[in-house]
Design an enzyme around this catalytic site. Structure first.
Site, short mmCIF file in Angstrom:
data_model
loop_
_atom_site.label_atom_id
_atom_site.label_comp_id
_atom_site.label_asym_id
_atom_site.label_seq_id
_atom_site.Cartn_x
_atom_site.Cartn_y
_atom_site.Cartn_z
N CYS A 74 -0.43 -20.42 -21.17
CA CYS A 74 -0.53 -21.55 -20.24
C CYS A 74 0.87 -21.87 -19.74
O CYS A 74 1.86 -21.57 -20.38
CB CYS A 74 -1.16 -22.77 -20.90
N ASP A 92 8.10 -23.72 -22.75
CA ASP A 92 8.96 -24.02 -23.90
C ASP A 92 9.45 -22.74 -24.57
O ASP A 92 10.60 -22.67 -25.01
CB ASP A 92 8.22 -24.89 -24.91
N GLU A 98 5.44 -21.88 -29.14
CA GLU A 98 6.47 -22.38 -28.21
C GLU A 98 7.89 -22.07 -28.67
O GLU A 98 8.83 -22.28 -27.90
CB GLU A 98 6.33 -23.90 -28.06
N HIS A 152 8.68 -41.30 0.44
CA HIS A 152 8.07 -40.60 -0.69
C HIS A 152 6.56 -40.84 -0.76
O HIS A 152 5.81 -39.97 -1.20
CB HIS A 152 8.75 -41.03 -1.99
#
Length: 874
Positions: free
Chosen positions: A802, A755, A731, A473
């Site tokens: 966004c 969201d 949201e 990783h």
């Protein structure tokens, strides 16, 4: 007493070494005897001795049974002869296994130390071998009387269950870390007891370590079994996940890479280095590129689990130590979740998910149950118990044949070490990698993912490590950051390089130069220049296009989402017209206690300055700061230390976002104070927005609170920005529906598309079983965005989007067509989105938008957006 092990090998030295290694894994809880070599008087002679093996079997104190592990050839015959000489009662408690000697001994020692039976210990050893290996190594004769003397090949029969299904893996890399994480997360949603089986090996479906240890690859068949109230629903959800190939694309699958560094390859590397008088060191490439710079010798600050000092406790302390263990794990998980948020904008959600996998490893029931048991039954303190349990789980993964999966052992050690630092404060030592100020080439024995996540490409030009490989990783993160790296270099390099020595790194060829010739230096310089020019061209193209992007008469602002100082620098370099979203969680998540006003002010100032650079003409560019967006679904140790535990049945619908502000207004007052003072310090064009606004009442209360803070600072004679626009994150559907009324109070809207999508569709964005629902091209979400944009237009208020939608060049034209004024995205996406919008006319946009808004399904929207994008970039 535990099951005992007898190690038989043609080499006495090898037998002793394996016994010692297995003994370390068992922590003295399993009797182990080495019975290698040709016997007394033949020291150093390769062979096996019936007498030596017989003596070991007769003297080992293991009433629960004895497992014999052996290497090859005459070892089988000698072992069987020794067993024939045993008394019947003892012989009935002896088993022989043909499992691989080293890996099998480690697995058996761990299993025996837990107190499992002889058959379970034997099965654990044999799980480290492929079925064909067990068949090839089967003893030449079958002992007559006892089941214990015959190696049992794995049986593929699944465990009987009311609900089960056999599935073949379709994704190219099988159950590597990311799909395994999705599998575990999906299984954890159900109340049913779920098991997964491959061949004879079975594990709990909620255990990430267990799933990884199956080493299931493309084409392998796994059996999923479930019992419980929602067993069939669990089977259906997991089946969908497997049949969909875990939603992996070719970009998300680990790339085929060179073989890992083995003992034999290390030998050839050492010889190669020696022939060049130790001026050129050979390794393997783990991240492409070239670099030239001074050496920086680094010792990882990660905790070595085997070096953790062992402490014991009294029986009365068991409960408190178990509580401490749980608290440390919860705190560490919160840190990892914050790190994911911080890294997503820098390296992408896919690579940042490495730390999601680490969080699952730390919460793995195999690990937790073992640690809890060690505290309760062996009276170890929490740190000692976690270290021992973590090392045992790491060794299980390390013994796997699959290179990618065995590499996950480093993640188990890394994340366990993180938690131990919360239990043993004196072992904590902050790494210096994130604060490097001068460009260097990093030389280290190894780097953990935690180490690598701190690196900045502008200061770390290249990486050279002794350990590790392309599938580790840490290597994945290095590639995501664009830092050239090699691994597998001979360990002698650590003693032969002095700090500050000029190094040359050719990660294309896997070479490190420690005494550069003039020709080598010129070649590297030329290639570095070309490398930098390619990167500079991309950034230059972005920076040169500072002329406003206008479609018709409408100016579309292209902004950046950031969450740190380095990301602010990236936004400036990639030509962002402003910051559309500054996530402030990074400041709160990186500290065990809440930062005060002075600390917040300093950090905000650094971020603002990083974005503006030295220019004064760019100060009109907006920096939109989102106030702390946290809750039980985004746990932070510092916040919970202030608010108390936030245990909610459904945290996504609980006390989060602005609701935290209103419940604990002091938090918001301090943050607003720090932001206003930092904006004054830097002459920044500050905008502030509040997350999770749902009602008009909430926004009225927030505006009143801001006015009070602003007035108090004015009375204290602070020089403040003359005007600070206040906006809201849209949201939830309630805010979209009330957009007209909210627009009377808000100075701007910023649609949090991620969201808004999950709340509109009631589809958890982390739930892979709902991936078909959680799609930004959902018509319902697009209609809500149009409704918000229209409310903003009528009120003369700008509307931004966004999130991932804004970064998608197929969706960007549609968002503009819906009435959005600003798009805020990952900095590196700016040139692509600009190009997608640059050649579009108002009429084309109007026709395209009208068509899409009449569509009814995700597939129709996706087809239309893709066709429009291809038409304008053909």
């Amino acid at each position: 007493m535990a099951v005992g092990l007898v190690i038989v090998s043609h080499s006495a030295q090898l037998a002793r070494g394996v016994a010692e290694l297995a003994g370390q894994m068992a922590q003295g809880r399993t009797p182990i005897i080495a019975a290698g070599g040709a016997g007394a008087g033949n020291e150093g002679v390769l062979g096996t001795s019936v007498d030596t093996i017989l003596a070991a079997l007769q003297t080992i104190d293991a009433p629960e049974g004895i497992l014999i592990l052996l290497d090859m050839g005459s070892a089988i015959l000698s072992t069987e002869m020794a067993c024939d000489l045993l008394e019947d009662e003892l012989r009935s408690h002896v088993a022989i296994t043909s499992a691989p000697l080293v890996e099998g001994a480690i697995a058996a020692a761990i299993e025996a130390s837990i107190g499992h039976s002889l058959q379970e210990v034997k099965a654990a050893a044999e799980q480290t071998a492929h079925p064909e290996q067990l068949h090839q190594l089967k003893p030449v004769s079958e002992p007559e009387s006892t089941i214990a003397l015959t190696p049992t090949p794995p049986s593929p029969a699944p465990v009987p269950s009311a609900h089960s299904i056999n599935l073949t893996l379709k994704n190219p890399a099988g159950l590597h870390a990311r799909p395994a994480s999705l599998f575990v997360q999906t299984a954890a949603r159900f109340q049913a007891t779920i098991r997964v089986q491959k061949a004879a090996q079975q594990t709990n479906a909620t255990s990430l370590i267990g799933i990884l240890s199956l080493a299931a690859r493309l084409g392998d068949t796994i059996t999923i079994s479930a019992d419980g109230p929602d067993a069939q629903q669990a089977i259906d959800a997991l089946s969908e996940l497997v049949l969909a190939g875990f939603y992996e694309t070719t970009d998300s699958v680990p790339v085929a890479t060179p073989a890992p560094v083995t003992a034999s390859s290390q030998l050839s590397i050492t010889k190669s280095a020696a022939t060049s008088s130790q001026t050129t060191w050979q390794g393997i490439s783990t991240s492409p590129g070239v670099a030239l710079g001074p050496a920086y010798l680094y010792t990882s600050q990660s905790v070595a689990l085997t070096a953790i000092e062992r402490h014991t406790i009294t029986p009365e302390q068991v409960a408190s130590e178990q509580t401490s263990l749980n608290t440390a794990i919860q705190t560490t998980v919160a840190e990892l979740q914050a790190l994911v948020q911080q890294l997503q904008a820098k390296i992408g959600a896919g690579d940042a998910a490495i730390f999601d996998a680490q969080a699952l490893m730390l919460q793995d029931p195999l690990l937790l149950d073992a640690a809890i048991d060690l505290i309760a039954n062996q009276h170890l303190d929490a740190a000692s118990a976690l270290a021992q349990a973590g090392e045992e789980q790491a060794m299980i993964l390390q013994a796997l044949k699959d290179v990618t999966l065995s590499g996950r052992a480093a993640d188990v050690r890394d994340v366990t070490g993180r938690a131990i630092r919360h239990l043993r404060a004196h072992t904590s030592s902050e790494s210096s990698l994130g604060t490097l100020s001068q460009p260097i080439i990093l030389v280290a024995r190894d780097l953990t993912p935690t180490d690598t996540a701190q690196l900045r490409p502008e200061t770390v030009l290249g990486i050279c490590t002794i350990q590790g490989g392309p599938t580790a990783h840490a290597a994945i993160l290095a590639r995501a950051l664009g830092i050239p790296a090699i691994a597998g270099v001979d360990e002698a390099v650590l003693t032969q390089i002095q700090a500050g020595t000029l190094l040359g790194l050719d990660a294309e060829q896997g070479l490190l130069y420690t005494q550069l010739t003039e020709a080598q230096q010129q070649d590297l310089t030329r290639r570095i220049t070309a490398q930098q020019q390619r990167q500079a061209t991309l950034k230059s193209n972005a920076q040169q296009q500072h002329a406003p992007l206008v479609i018709g008469k409408k100016h579309i602002q292209l902004l950046a989402n950031i969450g740190s100082e380095s990301e602010a620098e990236a936004a400036r370099q990639w030509g962002a017209e402003g910051i559309g979203l500054l996530r402030t969680e990074f400041l709160f998540a990186s500290s065990p206690t809440l930062p005060n006003v002075a600390e917040q002010r300093q950090r905000y100032t650094q971020v603002f300055q990083a974005f503006y650079g030295n220019g004064t003409t760019q100060r009109d560019r907006p920096i939109t700061v989102r106030t702390l967006d946290a809750g039980a679904d985004k746990p932070m140790a510092s916040l919970q230390a202030f608010t108390g535990p936030m245990n909610e049945a459904n945290p996504a619908l609980g006390l989060r976002g602005v609701r935290i502000h209103l419940a604990h207004q002091q938090l918001l007052e301090q943050q607003l104070t720090a932001l206003l003072l930092a904006a004054a310090d830097t002459a920044s064009n500050l905008h502030i927005m509040f997350p999770m606004i749902t009602t008009v009442e909430e926004l009225r209360t927030i505006r009143t609170l801001f006015t009070r803070v602003y007035s108090e600072l004015q009375q204290q004679q602070h020089a403040l920005p003359a005007h600070v626009p206040l906006g809201i994150m849209v949201e939830v559907p309630a805010a979209a529906i009330m957009a007209t009324e909210l627009a009377e109070l808000a100075d701007f809207f910023s649609i949090g598309a991620n969201d808004l999508l999950q709340y509109t569709l009631a589809a958890d964005r982390t739930n892979t079983a709902l991936a078909s629902l959680y799609n930004p091209m959902q018509p319902a979400v697009l209609r809500l965005i149009r409704q918000v944009a229209q409310a903003g237009k009528h009120a003369g208020k700008p509307v931004a989007v966004c999130g991932e939608m804004a970064s998608d060049p197929r969706l960007a034209p549609l968002l503009v067509g819906l009435g959005v004024n600003e798009l805020s995205m990952t900095p590196t996406a700016l040139p692509t989105v600009r190009a997608a919008l640059a050649q579009i006319t108002t009429n084309e946009l109007r026709t395209f938008t009208q068509k899409v808004m009449s569509l009814q399904t995700v597939a129709e929207v996706e087809a239309s957006c893709t066709a429009f994008s291809q038409t304008h970039h053909s």
